[in-house]
Write an enzyme that holds these catalytic residues in place. Structure first.
Site, mmCIF file in Angstrom:
data_model
loop_
_atom_site.group_PDB
_atom_site.id
_atom_site.type_symbol
_atom_site.label_atom_id
_atom_site.label_comp_id
_atom_site.label_asym_id
_atom_site.label_seq_id
_atom_site.Cartn_x
_atom_site.Cartn_y
_atom_site.Cartn_z
ATOM 1 N N GLN A 39 -2.595 -28.941 -21.072
ATOM 2 C CA GLN A 39 -3.785 -28.228 -20.355
ATOM 3 C C GLN A 39 -3.724 -28.287 -18.937
ATOM 4 O O GLN A 39 -3.982 -27.084 -18.252
ATOM 5 C CB GLN A 39 -5.045 -28.815 -20.563
ATOM 6 C CG GLN A 39 -5.808 -28.096 -21.819
ATOM 7 C CD GLN A 39 -7.350 -28.499 -22.018
ATOM 8 O OE1 GLN A 39 -7.854 -29.443 -21.144
ATOM 9 N NE2 GLN A 39 -7.758 -28.480 -23.095
ATOM 10 N N GLU B 193 -0.927 -8.427 10.290
ATOM 11 C CA GLU B 193 -1.968 -7.363 10.088
ATOM 12 C C GLU B 193 -3.424 -8.051 10.247
ATOM 13 O O GLU B 193 -4.403 -7.537 9.731
ATOM 14 C CB GLU B 193 -1.873 -6.885 8.681
ATOM 15 C CG GLU B 193 -0.537 -5.969 8.412
ATOM 16 C CD GLU B 193 -0.339 -4.770 9.341
ATOM 17 O OE1 GLU B 193 -1.354 -3.917 9.622
ATOM 18 O OE2 GLU B 193 0.784 -4.842 10.067
#
Length: 383
Positions: free
Chosen positions: A282, A366
Site C-alpha cells: 500500500q 517563467e
C-alpha cells in the site's frame, strides 16, 4: 457544455508530437544530458515537422493552428520526450510569438517568416533576464538609446535559453530609464549584428540538453524598424508573453511528471520484494495513486487556463495557478518516482533521476512559484 475531449485535429497533433518525442527525442536525451549539448539536428527535425511553428499563419510558413490549448497538448508530449530539448523549442516559438503579436506587417513578413521558414531552419531567443533583474522588470539595466534613425544597445543578459546559438534575439531594453518598468521597449536583434556576442554557457543541475548562456550587447546598432511594437511598451509585451507561456510551461510539467509516473508504475508492477511486486504494498500503490491524481489535476488546470485564453478571456489567475501547481507536482512526482525505484532511481542508468533534475527549474523559470502566488494574491485582493 464543458468538454474534456480533444478535437480530431488536436488528437492528430498529439499523436504526431508523441511519435516525435518517442522516436527522435528519447533515444538521444540521455546522451545530450550527460554531455550537456543541444542537438541542432533534433531542433531542425522538429521545425520541419511543424512542431515549433504550427501556431503561426500559413502565409508566414506557420501551420495556422491558432490555439493555446493545442500548444499545451503538444507541449505535454514533447516534454515527455525531453524537457531540455522542449524548453529550447518553446523559447524559439516564444520569440516568434512576440513578433506575431506585436510586429507590424513588414516585420512579420521579414522576421516571422525568418523564424518559420522550413527551408532554412533558424532559432529565436528572448533576452529579458539580467544579473540584477528577473521578476523585477523595472530593474533591467540594458539600455537602448536613439542613434540617428536607429538605436544603440548596450547591456548583458543572463540565463538566456538558446543564448549564443540563436539566429535572432528579442531584447528587452530601457529606453526611458527614469520610468522603471514603464520605460522598457522590445527590439529585434539578429545574432550576426556587430557587437552581439555569446557569454558564459551555464552548467546546470537539469535540462542540460537546453543551451543556456549569457548574451552580451556592446554598442549594437540596429535600424529604427528594429523596435517591435510601441516604444516603452515592453512591460505590456512581457506580461502578454507570460500570460501565454505559463500554461504551456504547466503543460510541460505535466509531461515530465507523466513520464516519471509511467516509469515508476511499470517498475512497481515488475519489481518483486518479499515474493510479490512492490505495487502490492500500500505504501507504494497509494503513492502512485497520489501521483496520478495530481497529474490529472494539473492537466485540468492547464487546459482550463488555455481554453480561457483561446476564448479571449483574462486568465492571469488561472495561468499562474496552473503553472505553479503543475510545476510543484512535477517536482513531487519525479522525487517519488526516484523513491519508488530506490537505489536504482538514484543511478544515471535509470531515467527518473534526470526527470527529477529537469523538473526543478519548472518552478523557477517563467516566474517562480512564489511569484505566481504573488500574482494570484494581488488578483484576489483586487476582486
Amino acid at each position: 457544455m464543458i468538454s474534456f475531449s480533444m478535437t480530431e485535429e488536436q488528437k492528430e497533433l498529439s499523436r504526431l508530437a508523441r511519435k516525435f518525442a518517442r522516436e527522435e527525442m528519447r533515444p538521444v536525451a540521455s546522451e545530450c544530458d550527460e554531455k550537456e549539448i543541444f542537438p541542432r539536428t533534433v531542433f531542425e527535425k522538429a521545425h520541419q515537422t511543424g512542431l515549433i511553428t504550427y501556431r503561426f499563419p500559413e502565409k508566414y510558413h506557420g501551420g495556422g493552428v491558432d490555439s493555446l490549448l493545442t500548444s499545451c497538448i503538444i507541449s505535454e508530449e514533447l516534454f515527455w520526450g525531453c524537457a531540455g530539448f522542449s524548453t529550447s523549442f518553446g523559447v524559439s516559438a516564444l520569440a516568434a510569438g512576440l513578433i506575431h503579436h506585436f510586429g507590424d506587417e513588414e516585420q512579420k513578413k521579414k522576421w516571422l517568416t525568418f523564424l518559420c521558414d522550413p527551408g532554412k531552419v533558424r532559432m529565436g531567443a528572448v533576452c529579458l533576464t539580467e544579473p540584477g533583474a528577473g521578476s523585477d522588470f523595472g530593474a533591467i539595466r540594458t539600455r537602448a538609446e536613439r542613434d540617428g534613425d536607429g538605436w544603440k544597445l548596450d547591456g548583458t543578459k543572463c540565463f538566456i535559453t538558446n543564448g549564443g546559438i540563436a539566429d535572432l534575439y528579442l531584447v528587452f531594453a530601457k529606453t526611458r530609464p527614469e520610468e522603471g518598468a514603464q520605460g522598457v521597449s522590445l527590439f529585434l536583434v539578429p545574432a550576426d549584428t556587430p557587437g552581439v556576442s555569446a557569454g558564459k554557457k551555464e552548467k546546470k543541475m537539469g535540462q542540460r540538453a537546453s543551451h543556456t548562456a549569457d548574451v552580451i550587447f556592446e554598442g549594437v546598432r540596429v535600424a529604427g524598424d528594429a523596435l517591435l511594437g510601441e516604444e516603452n511598451m515592453g512591460f505590456y509585451h512581457a506580461m502578454k508573453m507570460l500570460e501565454e507561456s505559463r500554461p504551456v510551461v504547466g503543460a510541460g510539467a505535466v509531461g515530465v511528471a507523466r513520464a516519471a509516473y509511467e516509469y515508476a508504475l511499470d517498475y512497481a508492477r515488475e519489481r518483486k520484494q518479499f515474493g510479490k511486486p512492490i505495487f502490492k504494498n500500500q505504501s507504494i500503490s497509494f503513492m502512485l495513486a497520489d501521483m496520478r491524481s495530481k497529474i490529472e489535476a494539473s492537466r485540468l488546470l492547464v487546459w482550463r487556463a488555455a481554453e480561457m485564453y483561446d476564448r479571449g478571456e483574462p486568465c492571469s489567475m488561472e495561468g499562474s495557478m496552473a503553472k505553479a501547481f503543475a510545476a510543484e507536482t512535477a517536482m513531487e512526482v519525479t522525487t517519488n518516482a526516484v523513491q519508488i525505484l530506490g537505489g536504482y532511481g538514484y543511478m544515471r542508468d535509470y531515467p527518473v533521476e534526470k526527470w527529477m533534475r529537469d523538473a526543478k527549474v519548472l518552478s523557477i523559470y517563467e516566474g517562480t512559484t512564489q511569484i505566481q502566488k504573488l500574482v494570484m494574491t494581488k488578483l484576489m485582493e483586487a476582486e
